[in-house]
Scaffold this active site. Structure first.
Site, PDB file in Angstrom:
ATOM      1  N   ASP A 242     -89.606 -77.578  -8.099  1.00  0.00           N
ATOM      2  CA  ASP A 242     -88.954 -78.877  -8.285  1.00  0.00           C
ATOM      3  C   ASP A 242     -89.623 -79.938  -7.411  1.00  0.00           C
ATOM      4  OD1 ASP A 242     -87.099 -77.604  -9.959  1.00  0.00           O
ATOM      5  OD2 ASP A 242     -85.769 -77.142  -8.274  1.00  0.00           O
TER       6      ASP A 242
ATOM      7  N   HIS B 218     -81.300 -75.377  -8.627  1.00  0.00           N
ATOM      8  CA  HIS B 218     -82.593 -75.166  -9.294  1.00  0.00           C
ATOM      9  C   HIS B 218     -82.390 -75.033 -10.797  1.00  0.00           C
ATOM     10  CE1 HIS B 218     -86.779 -74.141  -9.677  1.00  0.00           C
ATOM     11  NE2 HIS B 218     -86.538 -72.916 -10.116  1.00  0.00           N
TER      12      HIS B 218
END
Length: 337
Positions: free
Chosen positions: A187, A209
């Site tokens: 990310d 996530h």
């Protein structure tokens, strides 16, 4: 495009070179492998789409002295292939349940990319139903054979697989919240790329996530750019949907494997630096939270890494809670079923 590739290539080269520089004692002028502690890294799921490039990148890391590659099939070939690369670490391949213990024994860091990738049309629930059992079995083996190892969880959905791991370790009496990490580095990598397309930027990403639980803090990016609100909203949305973007681009023939392997190698390198006493190693990761961060049991935050794993959880946000809480509870429920 060529310039962007050049910059990203320099990023990985810089990481590997910095290992040598940062691992030196204060005032040291030279570097040799003898000055770096022996470290064994085990990759569980090493024959898969993430596992193979991750094995390659870990073979290139001079902090690794032994590299154990494990999967249910095809690992000997991967180990032989990677083992021909002339770097410091010795490589061994292990295959099947009867060799899992050997792969794990004496490991300092265990990286888990095992499981099936997400395909078009597959929900995160579909992914959970397959990968949860795999993670549970692997963590049971970790608790038995290397209970003191740092565990880097890549297997998705991380928001649920990390709680599964925690519950397995608790039942085994081996749980150390400072040594269990959900790898959310991809990310961060995506946020950096979408923000500037450069390696020399920093964008913290907190929350979880998956989907809307991923929150890139572009307002805290360095160097700072004056972005309009609509630009920040678009960048945030693209970061959250980065996995889907890759799945769709591969037209059902894969998911984010190469970028995930790169991100996994970056985070594992940070863990090894921390173990070796390198100061001020800070990365974002999905870890057990504290009451000063949020009441959620796990949250992706900026974390200072050290010899014991998590040295300090630096910050969090009071957002994203409903969906993230549900994912965590799903993992806990599965592990205790």
């Amino acid at each position: 495009m060529l310039y962007h590739f050049y910059i990203q290539s320099k990023k990985l080269s810089s990481v590997l070179r910095s290992v040598k520089t940062l691992a030196k004692p204060a005032g040291a002028r030279g570097y040799s492998s003898e000055s770096v502690p022996d470290r064994k890294v085990a990759v569980l799921g090493a024959a898969g789409g993430i596992g193979q490039p991750l094995a390659l990148l870990m073979k290139l890391n001079p902090l690794v002295s032994r590299l154990a590659l494990y999967d249910i099939a095809n690992t000997p070939g991967v180990a032989a292939d990677v083992g021909h690369i002339n770097t410091r670490s010795e490589v061994a391949g292990y295959m099947g349940n009867d060799q899992l213990g050997q792969a794990l024994e004496d490991s300092d860091v265990v990286i888990i990319p095992a499981g099936v990738p997400r395909k078009p049309g597959m929900t995160r629930d579909d992914l959970f139903n397959i990968n949860a059992g795999i993670v549970k079995d692997l963590c049971s083996a970790i608790a038995k054979y290397c209970p003191n190892a740092i565990v880097n969880m890549i297997s998705n959905p991380v928001n649920s697989t990390v709680p599964i791991a925690a519950e397995v370790f608790k039942k085994a009496g081996t749980y150390n919240e400072k040594k269990l990490f959900g790898v959310t580095t991809l990310d961060v990598v995506r946020a950096k790329t979408f923000y500037a397309g450069k390696a020399n930027v920093n964008v913290p990403v907190v929350g979880g996530h998956a989907g809307i639980t991923i929150l890139p803090l572009f307002s805290q990016a360095t160097p700072k750019a004056n972005l309009a609100d609509e630009d920040i909203k678009a960048l945030t949305k693209r970061t959250q949907d980065g996995g889907t973007e890759v799945v769709e681009a591969k037209a059902g023939k894969g998911s984010a494997t190469l970028s995930m392997a790169y991100a996994g190698a970056i985070f594992a390198d940070a863990c090894l630096k921390g173990l070796n006493g390198v100061p001020d190693v800070v990365e974002c990761s999905f870890v057990q939270s504290t009451s000063t961060v949020t009441e959620l049991p796990f949250f992706a935050s900026k974390v200072r890494l050290g010899k014991n794993g998590v040295e300090e959880v630096l910050e969090g946000l009071e957002k994203l809670k409903p969906e993230l809480k549900a994912s965590i509870e799903k993992g806990v429920k599965f592990a205790n079923a």
